[in-house]
Every structure is written in C-alpha cells, then in structure tokens.
Design an enzyme around this catalytic site. Sequence first.
Site, PDB file in Angstrom:
ATOM      1  N   CYS A  22      -7.840  -8.828   6.132  1.00  0.00           N
ATOM      2  CA  CYS A  22      -8.987  -8.727   7.051  1.00  0.00           C
ATOM      3  C   CYS A  22      -9.469  -7.280   7.158  1.00  0.00           C
ATOM      4  CB  CYS A  22      -8.640  -9.276   8.430  1.00  0.00           C
ATOM      5  SG  CYS A  22      -8.311 -11.050   8.446  1.00  0.00           S
ATOM      6  N   ASP A  80      -7.740  -0.581  19.303  1.00  0.00           N
ATOM      7  CA  ASP A  80      -7.149  -1.838  18.847  1.00  0.00           C
ATOM      8  C   ASP A  80      -5.649  -1.592  18.741  1.00  0.00           C
ATOM      9  OD1 ASP A  80      -6.094  -3.942  17.425  1.00  0.00           O
ATOM     10  OD2 ASP A  80      -7.456  -3.773  15.722  1.00  0.00           O
ATOM     11  N   GLN A 126      -1.129  -3.521  16.373  1.00  0.00           N
ATOM     12  CA  GLN A 126       0.066  -3.092  15.645  1.00  0.00           C
ATOM     13  C   GLN A 126       0.887  -2.081  16.425  1.00  0.00           C
ATOM     14  OE1 GLN A 126       0.909  -4.711  13.027  1.00  0.00           O
ATOM     15  NE2 GLN A 126      -1.041  -5.787  12.807  1.00  0.00           N
ATOM     16  N   LYS A 153       1.798 -10.902  18.031  1.00  0.00           N
ATOM     17  CA  LYS A 153       2.367  -9.805  17.253  1.00  0.00           C
ATOM     18  C   LYS A 153       3.462  -9.079  18.031  1.00  0.00           C
ATOM     19  CE  LYS A 153      -2.081  -9.098  14.922  1.00  0.00           C
ATOM     20  NZ  LYS A 153      -1.797  -9.641  13.589  1.00  0.00           N
ATOM     21  N   HIS A 183      -9.815  -3.389  11.097  1.00  0.00           N
ATOM     22  CA  HIS A 183      -9.720  -4.830  10.922  1.00  0.00           C
ATOM     23  C   HIS A 183     -11.096  -5.437  11.162  1.00  0.00           C
ATOM     24  CE1 HIS A 183      -8.537  -9.002  11.896  1.00  0.00           C
ATOM     25  NE2 HIS A 183      -7.374  -8.752  11.319  1.00  0.00           N
TER      26      HIS A 183
END
Length: 405
Positions: A363, A200, A203, A226, A123
């Site tokens: 992104c 990261d 998700q 999220k 991202h």
Amino acid sequence: MSDIATLSRKTDFPGLITATGEPWHYLDTAATAQKPKPVIDAMARALGEDYATVHRGVYSRSAEMTLGYEAARRRVAAFVGAKSDSEIVFVRGATEAINLVAATWGAANIGEGDRIVLSTLEHHSNIVPWQMLTERTGAVIDVCPLTEDHCIDLDALAEMLTSRTKLVSLAHISNVLGSVLDVRRAAYLVHSVGAKLLLDGCQAAPRMALDMAAFDCDFYAFSAHKLYGPTGIGVLWAREEILRDMPPWQGGGAMIDKVAFDGTTYAPAPQRFEAGTPMITEAIALHAAIDYVAEQGVEQLLQHERALAGTLREELRSLNSVTLFGPEDSAGIVSFALQGVHPHDLGTILDEENVAIRAGHHCAQPLMEHLGVPATARASFGLYSDESDIAALMRGIERTQRIFG
C-alpha cells in the site's frame, strides 16, 4: 538481542503454531500482529458472559459494560500520554481516523490554494484521503522527498513549508522501510508556519512508548490490530481544543445531544465523532492488548525489534543478489529484493517452509516507484519474534535461490 525474547513467550500466541503442531515463523507483523491469549480471552468474555450494549441500558450488565468500555478509553489515553480521555476518539482503524480528520478539520480549515504536505513513503491511507480533500477544496499536495538512507528529509521539509501550508501528515515509522521520523523536529518545523501535524502511528504504537505532549503533534492515529489487539477498532488522538471545534462527521445515535425535525444539537467530543453502537468488545480487547504490551515492557520493544532487523540485514547482506532498502537502524521492518525472483514467488516458497512474509507494494505504490521496483519482500518483527524466525527465513531464501539457480 534484548531480554524481551525470553519475556515474550511464543506460547502466549496460539496463532504461532500450525495445525500440525509445527512452529509458524510469522514475519508479517507490520500488516497485522498475532494476538496473545489474554486479548483473545478478554474478547471472548466480552462477547459472551459479559456482553451487553453500552451507554443506553439501565440494567446492571449494561452499566458494567459501559464502565469497561470507558475504562478502555482511559487506558488508551494513558498509553499515548493524552491530557485527558476526552482526546481519545474510537474509530474503525487508522484509515478511518485520517479520513475523519480530512472530512472534518480539513474541510473546515483547508481551502483553495492551501498546501498539504505528505512524504514519498506514505501509506495509501495517508495519501488518498488528502487527494479527495483537494478535489473538493482546490488545495494542493506537496510531496516531501527522502534522504539517501530512505528517511523523510526534514531539511527538505523546512524548505517546502510556507504560510499557505495548513497540514503536514507523515508516517511516524514507515510500514515499508522501518525508518523513524524525528517527530519533535517535524513538529517544530510545522508549527513554525502555523500548520498542523498529523502522525500516522500504526507502526510506532506497537514498537515504542508514545507521549503526545513530548511529540507535540496535533493528531495521532493508529490501529489496534497492529498493537496485538483486534481488527475493527483504532484510535484518533487530537488536542482537546481542536476536537472541540471540529464539526461532526457521521450522524446517528450516540453522537447527539437532542434531535428534533427543526434542528439537532450534538454531543461534545469525543462522543460527537462516535455515531452508532460503538466497537464494544473490540475496545475491551484493545485494553487487554495495551496491558499485555505494558507487561512486556514497552520501552524495550523498539530495541528488541531493531536488534532483530539489524541481524537480518547482516544475514541478507552476506548473500549475493540481494538489495536492501531502508536505513540501517530500521525499526523492526526489513524490505528487500532478491535478484531474479519476484517477491510473490519468494513468499510462496517461504510459505511451504512455514515462513510468512509480505510480498507486494505494501500500500505504498509511490514509494515503490521511488525505489525503482514493482514490489519488495518485507519481513517485519513483533514482540514474539526471535532469531529462530530469522534462521527459518534464511533457509527458505537459500532454497529459493537454489530453485531459481
């Protein structure tokens, strides 16, 4: 299909009903998740009858809100398997978390000629902060390629790592492809050359159990919105000993020990990194969101969404002129292209059918270049998703194909 389809009641999510009372088939959870009533109610109470500042007031409501705010930190620590709640820094989101690491640990530990490794599928929030750091320090970014099935190629990573590698920053789960990183192997490879690993987890946090000890990473970042929580708050987890040695980033109230014009001393971590009035109500709502996810059974989330993604991939594969991206065992995210139809056009037509998908580069422009497309259509599932959402999506795609003939 897992049992979670019946456990996760769509009626818990007011946003899944249109103004006319029809179901809204929301397939953009990878961008931001819908909020369940317990989260909405918790934030409303925090903004209303419970509201007060934290850490500063001597009156009882302030003390009670402070207890609630710090209870949220402890809940996050338990959720990610942190060694202690002092490893949890509240930030505005994963983007700020990564920027914080780049501006503090990165500035102190990465210099000219050092290497930072990212992957093709990252991202923008896990690319641009490191580019900004290299511009200031003279460090160099190396890009790890993908395998044929669009996963981060850890064999290639092993070949790229050198003694000059100081940091590797990778997506735990791709926001475009749903590919899942083997974090244990990545950590082993990264640590074998003395580098640090940042993950990261935007998700992954809503989809799978987190365990920092098992992951063996050094930094982990995710956003609350999220994870069925509010916008405006996220989490940076870092090893206690790393946080202890990191210099502060932003100056102001709350992050200090003592302020004087001839010098200022700073509070210990994590307070050192939380300048100003914190995200009080957002932290309370994040606590409620984590509790809600836990009640659904966090171990089942990945199984549920992976099953839905597999069903959708089978449905899409049965159509002519559809190109699928990502691995077969995608973690609840399916990106695809419909020949002769721009993803934005598809998204517009689907909206008329009360189906919401994402259309664009997500992104992740370097990944789009790698895939050879300007954009993709992306359907992403949540714990509230079920096969009725897939059926509505497929009806909309078939209508689109008739229109574009």
